[in-house]
Every structure is written in structure tokens, then in C-alpha cells.
Write an enzyme that holds these catalytic residues in place. Structure first.
Site, mmCIF file in Angstrom:
data_model
loop_
_atom_site.group_PDB
_atom_site.id
_atom_site.type_symbol
_atom_site.label_atom_id
_atom_site.label_comp_id
_atom_site.label_asym_id
_atom_site.label_seq_id
_atom_site.Cartn_x
_atom_site.Cartn_y
_atom_site.Cartn_z
ATOM 1 N N THR A 82 0.718 -1.202 -0.014
ATOM 2 C CA THR A 82 0.071 0.028 0.001
ATOM 3 C C THR A 82 0.863 1.192 0.007
ATOM 4 O OG1 THR A 82 -1.898 -0.925 1.025
ATOM 5 C CG2 THR A 82 -1.620 1.365 1.310
ATOM 6 N N SER A 208 5.113 -7.125 -2.491
ATOM 7 C CA SER A 208 4.744 -7.290 -1.098
ATOM 8 C C SER A 208 5.492 -8.724 -0.677
ATOM 9 C CB SER A 208 3.147 -7.391 -0.755
ATOM 10 O OG SER A 208 3.009 -7.603 0.594
ATOM 11 N N ALA A 209 6.101 -8.680 0.546
ATOM 12 C CA ALA A 209 6.608 -9.966 0.842
ATOM 13 C C ALA A 209 5.684 -10.870 1.645
ATOM 14 C CB ALA A 209 7.724 -9.555 2.275
ATOM 15 N N THR A 246 14.215 4.274 10.198
ATOM 16 C CA THR A 246 15.417 3.192 10.573
ATOM 17 C C THR A 246 14.793 1.833 9.633
ATOM 18 O OG1 THR A 246 15.831 3.633 12.834
ATOM 19 C CG2 THR A 246 16.472 1.571 11.968
ATOM 20 N N CYS A 336 -19.684 -8.131 1.100
ATOM 21 C CA CYS A 336 -19.652 -7.119 2.126
ATOM 22 C C CYS A 336 -18.324 -6.247 1.986
ATOM 23 C CB CYS A 336 -19.969 -7.420 3.503
ATOM 24 S SG CYS A 336 -19.614 -9.025 3.804
#
Length: 409
Positions: A82, A208-209, A246, A336
């Protein structure tokens, strides 16, 4: 006794929601562990041990870059896909083009720009010609995912890259200086498909991991040297000044190892999952012939481990609860959009009737899925659907009528 009776302990625990989350592979966890314990140093610190950790981060960056055919200095590690998508859209200020079934993070980013949204067909596939028609002289970014995580369609990103390249060449010849880039969120695809940036022809790529048996909250954005990224997070100047904070050393190392394993196992595992998916599909159709399967007909256009199915007139929410009691965990591709109690934007975009969309399940298989799991899930899902049909007083003919001939078997 049926699978769904109360107070009956499940005979088996079957997880069929790998598109939502994958477990961390033991080899990935092993690679990460030292950085959670004795190799805890901050990579930005000046002493030797910290510099060693910094070197480990850069080795991991180099591994990821090699596996996607990129330069290491073009990678920015983020706290998930994201954030990477947000970073990609922040690189441009002008008009953007997206398709209607993108991940919500992409659609939300597009909503901050002037935009055009390309419609898709009932199979979810984006038409490259429609993308070409949507591009305006001020379009700066086109974003099309490599594969959709809800209905499993694999998009023609390479064809779309040629559309973008043609528009770029036209602008160059006309003396126009507005840039145009192609971004692809490949998060759901990386475990099953090649994500080589040159082959795809993209300018920005999100990974993405968490979708490839790596740690959650670790992502990466690759951007070509032509793209100037703008920071979303300011501070210490890490990640080349693009993403301060970091470094998540354990996460970065885990990401690199997870992607290595995904690339090594992609072919064999893809064939295994495709076989299991067909076993699941055929088993369910034999027991519930009125079931509708969503997605492209061509196997080349479908993720191997994803099966999206719908049962007209049946509530997916109730199926999920019944299946959980039977020990089977599934996702809804429907009713939904999880807790917001609305039909998924993906199912709306492909034109699925509401009566069908509200009875949809997304079944995703993974490394831990066995034939025995699939067979157990087939019986559990069929039992749950038949119980719901009896509860609402419907039958196969009524279900077929509600589906209105939509979709395929």
C-alpha cells in the site's frame, strides 16, 4: 453429522485464504532471526557492526533487484504494498489512468488525481486498446495490476506497456515534455508469475513480502531511473532520501529470501496449484452444479492457486461462518467487501448480478494445501451451500435463474 453442526470439533483444519496472508516460510524465518536477536544494530550507526548490517541490507537489495532484472539503486523498501503504491502515485501530479478492478490502495491514490477509469469485461481482463483510448495528452501515469487478487485474472501488462511506449514516442516526436509512466502492482502475482521489469515493460513495480511467504509490512517499489520519486515520509534520509526511518533489516532480509524461494519454486508449485484448483472446481461443480466460476477461461490468464465461485441466492457471510465451524477458512470475494457490508468493487466492475455477488467465495490455495485438504473442503463447502439452500428454500433451478446466465461453469 454435517461439517457445520455446532459443538462438533472440525475433522480437519484447512486454510484456503492464501491471497489474504501467507505464513512465513521456515527458511525465511531462519534468515530473519539473527536480525531480531544478536544482529540488532541500526544500519545508520557508524561503527563496524552496524556497517555489517548495512551491508546485509544492501545484499538483500541486490538480491531483489537481480530477481526482477533491475538495478539495486532503483529499489525503495517500504512498509508494504500500500505504501509502495502511494509512493508511485506521488511521483506524478497530472492525469492518471487506472482500471476498475485495481486494489483499493491504487484506486484511492488515483482518486487524488484527475483520472479516467477503464472498464473491464466479465472476465476482468483489461483491454489494451481501451487503455489507449483513455490516455490524454496530460496523462502522466497508467496503473494496471499484473494479477487481480480477487478473481485471479492476469492482465496483459506487456501489451499495455506498448501502448504507453507508443504514446511516449508520440510526445517526443511532437516536442511535448509531459512524461508518461506505467505502474503495475504485482503483489498477488509474484509467487506465480515472472516479475522481470524489462519483460513487463513497466516503469514502476510494486511487490509485497506478505504475499510470497515473507513477513508482513514489508514491500518494495522499483522505479526506473527516469522516474523521480517524491518522499511520503521525511526524516533521516534512509532509502536514498525517499523513505526515511530506521530500516526493517529483518524484514528486508526476509523479503529477499522469500522472493528467492518464490522464483525457485514458481514453475513446479504453479503446476501443482493449478491441478489442485481444478480438483477443487470439478469437485464443487459435481456437488453443486448451479455454482458459477468467475474469471478468464484461458489458464494462461488465471492465477494457478485462485478459484472464485458464486452461489446465487446464498449469503457468503453465512457460508464463511459455517465453514469456519467445519475447520475451513475462506475469503469472500463479494458481499460486504468484508466488514463494510457492501458488494466488492471488483464484482460490481465485472457486472456480476448482486444476487450472485452476495454469494461469492474466494478460495486460494498455497504451499500447505494438499489433495486431502481440497477433498475435505469440497465436502464442507457443498454441505454449507446445501444447508443454506434449504434454509432459504431455494433449489438449483432457482439459483441458476438468479444467476441469469452470468459467468461460466
Amino acid at each position: 453429522m454435517t461439517h457445520g453442526e455446532k459443538n462438533e470439533a472440525p475433522m480437519r483444519e484447512v486454510y484456503l485464504d492464501y491471497a489474504a496472508a501467507t505464513p512465513v516460510d521456515p527458511e525465511v524465518a531462519e534468515a530473519m532471526l539473527p536480525y531480531l536477536t544478536e544482529r540488532f544494530w541500526n544500519p545508520s550507526a557508524p561503527y563496524a557492526r552496524a556497517r555489517e548490517v548495512r551491508d546485509d541490507v544492501e545484499r538483500a537489495r541486490g538480491t531483489v533487484a537481480r530477481l526482477i532484472g533491475a538495478r539495486p539503486d532503483c529499489l525503495t523498501f517500504t512498509a508494504g504494498a500500500t505504501e509502495a503504491n502511494n509512493l508511485a502515485f506521488a511521483a506524478v501530479e497530472g492525469h492518471v489512468v487506472v482500471d476498475a478492478i485495481e486494489h483499493e490502495s491504487v484506486l484511492a491514490c488515483a482518486g487524488t488525481h484527475a483520472r479516467r477509469t477503464v472498464r473491464v469485461g466479465a472476465d476482468g481482463i483489461v483491454d489494451a486498446a481501451a487503455v489507449a483510448r483513455a490516455i490524454r495528452p496530460d496523462t502522466e501515469l497508467v496503473s494496471v495490476e499484473l494479477a487481480n487478487g480477487e478473481i485471479g485474472c492476469v492482465q496483459p501488462v506487456r501489451e499495455i506497456s506498448r501502448v504507453v511506449a507508443t504514446e511516449r514516442a508520440r510526445r517526443l516526436e511532437a516536442g511535448e515534455d509531459t512524461p508518461i509512466y506505467l505502474h503495475s502492482d504485482a503483489s498477488q502475482a509474484a509467487g506465480a508469475l515472472s516479475v522481470n521489469v524489462a519483460t513487463l515493460g513497466v516503469d514502476l513495480l510494486t511487490l509485497s513480502a506478505a504475499k510470497i511467504y515473507g513477513p508482513k509490512q514489508v514491500g518494495v517499489l522499483w522505479a526506473s531511473e527516469d522516474v523521480r520519486l517524491r518522499p511520503l515520509v521525511y526524516g533521516g534520509g534512509q532509502e536514498g532520501g525517499v523513505r526515511s526511518g530506521t530500516e526493517n533489516v529483518a524484514g528486508v532480509v526476509g523479503f529477499a529470501r522469500a522472493l528467492e524461494l518464490a522464483c525457485e519454486r514458481r514453475g513446479e508449485e504453479g503446476r501443482r496449484l493449478a491441478g489442485l484448483r481444478e480438483r477443487l472446481r470439478e469437485g464443487l461443480l459435481a456437488r453443486v452444479p448451479s455454482m458459477v466460476v468467475t474469471g478468464p477461461k484461458s489458464p494462461k490468464r488465471r492465477l494457478p492457486g485462485l478459484l472464485h465461485v458464486s452461489f446465487a441466492g446464498v449469503e457468503a457471510r453465512r457460508l464463511v461462518i459455517a465453514l469456519e465451524r467445519a475447520g475451513v477458512s475462506v475469503g469472500t470475494g463479494s458481499a460486504c467487501a468484508a466488514s463494510r457490508m457492501r458488494v466488492s468493487h471488483v464484482l460490481e466492475a465485472i457486472g456480476m448480478p448482486r444476487e450472485l455477488a452476495e454469494g461469492s467465495l474466494r478460495l486460494t490455495l498455497g504451499r500447505g494445501t494438499t489433495e486431502e485438504d481440497v477433498d475435505y473442503a469440497v465436502e464442507a463447502i457443498a454441505d454449507a451451500v446445501r444447508a443454506e439452500m434449504a434454509r432459504v428454500g431455494t433449489d438449483a433451478a432457482a439459483m441458476a435463474a438468479l444467476a441469469g446466465g452470468w459467468g461460466r461453469r
